[in-house]
Every structure is written in C-alpha cells, then in structure tokens.
Design an enzyme around this catalytic site. Structure first.
Site, PDB file in Angstrom:
ATOM      1  N   HIS A 235      -4.103  15.284  -8.434  1.00 20.58           N
ATOM      2  CA  HIS A 235      -4.201  13.916  -8.950  1.00 20.58           C
ATOM      3  C   HIS A 235      -3.166  13.626 -10.030  1.00 20.58           C
ATOM      4  O   HIS A 235      -2.766  12.465 -10.189  1.00 20.58           O
ATOM      5  CB  HIS A 235      -5.619  13.668  -9.478  1.00 20.58           C
ATOM      6  CG  HIS A 235      -6.634  13.537  -8.389  1.00 20.58           C
ATOM      7  ND1 HIS A 235      -6.842  12.373  -7.698  1.00 20.58           N
ATOM      8  CD2 HIS A 235      -7.471  14.452  -7.838  1.00 20.58           C
ATOM      9  CE1 HIS A 235      -7.784  12.549  -6.800  1.00 20.58           C
ATOM     10  NE2 HIS A 235      -8.181  13.810  -6.849  1.00 20.58           N
TER      11      HIS A 235
ATOM     12  N   ASN B  89      -2.599  13.072  -2.980  1.00 24.64           N
ATOM     13  CA  ASN B  89      -3.561  13.609  -3.949  1.00 24.64           C
ATOM     14  C   ASN B  89      -4.102  14.962  -3.508  1.00 24.64           C
ATOM     15  O   ASN B  89      -4.230  15.904  -4.304  1.00 24.64           O
ATOM     16  CB  ASN B  89      -4.724  12.634  -4.144  1.00 24.64           C
ATOM     17  CG  ASN B  89      -4.448  11.601  -5.214  1.00 24.64           C
ATOM     18  OD1 ASN B  89      -3.643  11.825  -6.103  1.00 24.64           O
ATOM     19  ND2 ASN B  89      -5.121  10.468  -5.127  1.00 24.64           N
TER      20      ASN B  89
ATOM     21  N   ASP C 276       0.847  -1.183   0.000  1.00 23.86           N
ATOM     22  CA  ASP C 276       0.000   0.000   0.000  1.00 23.86           C
ATOM     23  C   ASP C 276       0.888   1.240   0.000  1.00 23.86           C
ATOM     24  O   ASP C 276       1.851   1.326   0.786  1.00 23.86           O
ATOM     25  CB  ASP C 276      -0.901   0.004   1.233  1.00 23.86           C
ATOM     26  CG  ASP C 276      -1.957   1.100   1.179  1.00 23.86           C
ATOM     27  OD1 ASP C 276      -2.983   0.866   0.535  1.00 23.86           O
ATOM     28  OD2 ASP C 276      -1.741   2.165   1.779  1.00 23.86           O
TER      29      ASP C 276
ATOM     30  N   GLU D 282      -4.448   2.441  -4.678  1.00 27.17           N
ATOM     31  CA  GLU D 282      -3.013   2.541  -4.380  1.00 27.17           C
ATOM     32  C   GLU D 282      -2.493   1.250  -3.757  1.00 27.17           C
ATOM     33  O   GLU D 282      -1.476   1.243  -3.072  1.00 27.17           O
ATOM     34  CB  GLU D 282      -2.738   3.722  -3.450  1.00 27.17           C
ATOM     35  CG  GLU D 282      -3.339   3.603  -2.069  1.00 27.17           C
ATOM     36  CD  GLU D 282      -4.751   4.157  -1.955  1.00 27.17           C
ATOM     37  OE1 GLU D 282      -5.173   4.430  -0.814  1.00 27.17           O
ATOM     38  OE2 GLU D 282      -5.442   4.326  -2.981  1.00 27.17           O
TER      39      GLU D 282
ATOM     40  N   ASP E   3      -0.899  10.378  -9.874  1.00 28.97           N
ATOM     41  CA  ASP E   3      -0.705   9.396 -10.938  1.00 28.97           C
ATOM     42  C   ASP E   3       0.783   9.149 -11.190  1.00 28.97           C
ATOM     43  O   ASP E   3       1.207   8.005 -11.417  1.00 28.97           O
ATOM     44  CB  ASP E   3      -1.366   9.874 -12.238  1.00 28.97           C
ATOM     45  CG  ASP E   3      -2.890   9.780 -12.191  1.00 28.97           C
ATOM     46  OD1 ASP E   3      -3.420   9.155 -11.247  1.00 28.97           O
ATOM     47  OD2 ASP E   3      -3.536  10.341 -13.096  1.00 28.97           O
TER      48      ASP E   3
END
Length: 328
Positions: A212, A207, A199, A242, A216
């Site tokens: 975002h 974010n 994780d 994630e 990414d």
C-alpha cells in the site's frame, strides 16, 4: 506579466477557496463583531473581491450582500501591502464621487487590511467603516491586522479541509460544487464545458504486488502528473479510491479528448518508486449538454470510462450523447 494576467490568476486563486456565495459562518461573524466593538464603528465587514463585485462573507451595518467592485474601497486595499486608511472620503480624490460616499451608507471613514491567500495573493479585506470622519490609532490598526491574519488562517483551514490529504486533489463534495458553479458560468457565457473520469488501471494488483505504501506513491504521482498537464482553471477531484475526475471549462469534446490523450501519454511514461511500477489510466470523456447538471455530466463520463475499461484499458472512450449533441 500583464495586469490582466495577474488579475486572472488572482481570481483563480480566489475560486480555489470555494467560498464565494457561501452561507454565513460564526468564525467570520465573530471577526466583524470584534471590529465593530473594538473600533466603535457602525459598519464592519469581511470582504472578498470578485471580478465584478465586492462580496461580503460577513457584515454588520450593511443590508446588501454585495456591491459593485467599481465602488469598492476594499479593491483599493488589496493593492496595499498593509492597511489602507481614509479619514474622510469626501476629501479623497479616489472616493469623493463614489456612490457609497454620496449615497447610502454615506461612508466617510474607512480602514481596511488585506486578506491574502497562503501564497500572498490578495483576496479581499477586513474593514471598519464609519459615517463620520475620524482617525484611527496604531493600536486599532494592529487589531485590524491581527483579525485579517485570523481570516487568512480560517480561509486556509477551509481550503485544506476540502483537499484530499494524500493526493492534493479536491475531495468529492468540494469538487462537484466547484464544477457545478463553473458549469453555470460557462452556460451563461455560452462556452462549452467538458469532463473526464479517470481510473488507475489494475490498481488493486499494484497494491497486492508492491504494497500500500507504493500504491499511495502511485496515486500521488498520478495526480501530480495530471495537474502538470492541465491549465490553472481546470479542476481535479478524487472521487473514489483510485478514481478521479477533471472538469475542463471552455473546452468542447474534441478539446477534451486532446487533453485526455496528452494526459494518458504522460501517465504511461511514469515509473513509480524504486520498483519502477508501471502505471496506465483509462478515461471517459463527456461534453455538457444544454441544461444538464454536473452529476449527469459526470455520470455520462463514468459510463464512458466503464466502456474504456471493458475494451482493454489504457484508452479514452467518449460519451455517445456528447458526440451528437451541442453544448450550450
């Protein structure tokens, strides 16, 4: 590079397509129908050559779904840069004693064109077979080449459909299917198998703080880093936003933890984008136990991952069952 190493890499590429032992598909069946009709042969096939067998993704005129690789004409075709044509197998020293020549289906004529991966690795062939000697015209050879190219494209489309577009990791279903097969292979060879659940720590905060687009970038860089620290035989999948999984064939729990610690350190050294976003990961590790399926294995690793996050993150926690039971 040795021939053994080349063959190992070829088989790794073949398995990335996740197509062996899958059900018939109209796209490939259409190819064999065209081959049989256009070349006027009783037998046509789309074959993939595994380590010990030739498996037919599509076939006409053959009862068996696979034959031994030792008797495979297509295994020879894979070594060619173009078509392989045998006008009369009884007059060819390579095949005159072949069981498929002296016995059913009594192959005499064979024409095949290699099926290859997107990076040119030979996987199998599209082939036309007759029970009587004959020749083949340039037009027919051209058609066989075109149909092999069509199979190449379909294989690539199948592969791309199974890959997460952002990170390049496998999508969940394909990932778990591949892991299940590798788990069974390991069990047959009495080799241990292990997995990791991973994780990205505090990803929502990344974010929220950086946007975002940067998020990414973090996920893409994370998977690229994980892959760079793994073997070609290891399997990486994206299981959630994630959250990622890694399957490690031929690896016991101790080896799995060693891999995990190396990966954790590699990720901790990342600084993503111009904002130099710091990234860390939490990991849960588990080793397969006797008779366990892949969902159970990853569930235990996921429980260990939850404990890693609860105990401070940026760390590895092992599943307690894996610590006390031996994988078979």
């Amino acid at each position: 590079m040795s021939s053994d190493t080349n063959e190992e890499l070829r088989l790794q590429v073949l398995r990335r397509y996740d197509i062996l032992d899958t059900a018939p598909e109209e796209t490939f069946d259409r190819v064999t129908r065209i081959v049989a009709a256009a070349l006027r042969v009783p037998i046509a096939a789309v074959t993939l050559v595994d380590d010990h067998r030739q498996w037919f993704k599509s076939r006409i005129g053959l009862a068996a779904a696979e034959t031994p690789r030792s008797a495979s004409f297509c295994a020879h075709t894979m070594l060619e840069h173009g078509a392989m044509v045998v006008t009369d197998a009884t007059q060819d020293l390579r095949f005159e004693d072949n069981p498929l020549v002296v016995g059913e289906p009594h192959i005499r004529f064979y024409a095949g064109y290699p099926v290859v991966s997107s990076d040119g690795v030979a996987l199998g062939a599209v082939c036309a077979i007759d029970t009587a000697p004959r020749d083949i015209s340039p037009r027919e050879l051209g058609l066989l080449k075109d149909l092999a190219a069509l199979v190449n494209e379909q294989l690539e489309l199948r592969r791309l459909a199974s890959i997460d577009g952002l990170t390049g990791a496998l999508r969940r279903k394909t990932f778990l299917d591949m892991c299940e097969r590798e788990l069974l292979l390991g069990r047959r060879s009495k080799s241990p198998s292990s997995c990791l659940m991973i994780d990205a720590d505090h990803f929502k905060s990344i974010n929220d703080k950086y946007g975002h687009d940067v998020g990414d970038q973090v996920l893409k860089a994370l998977v690229d880093t994980l892959k760079s620290g793994l073997r070609a035989t290891d399997i990486v999948g994206r299981l959630g936003g994630e959250e990622f999984g890694i399957f490690l064939p031929c690896t016991d729990l101790a080896g799995c933890v060693d891999v995990a610690e190396r990966l954790r350190g590699m990720v901790e050294g990342l600084a993503i984008s111009a904002a130099r976003v710091p990234v860390t990961i939490s990991m849960g590790a588990a080793e397969a136990t006797s008779g366990e399926d892949v969902l159970s294995l990853f569930h235990r690793a996921d429980t260990a991952l939850l404990n890693a996050k609860r105990s401070g993150r940026n760390r590895i926690v092992t599943d307690c069952i894996s610590d006390t039971r031996t994988a078979v």
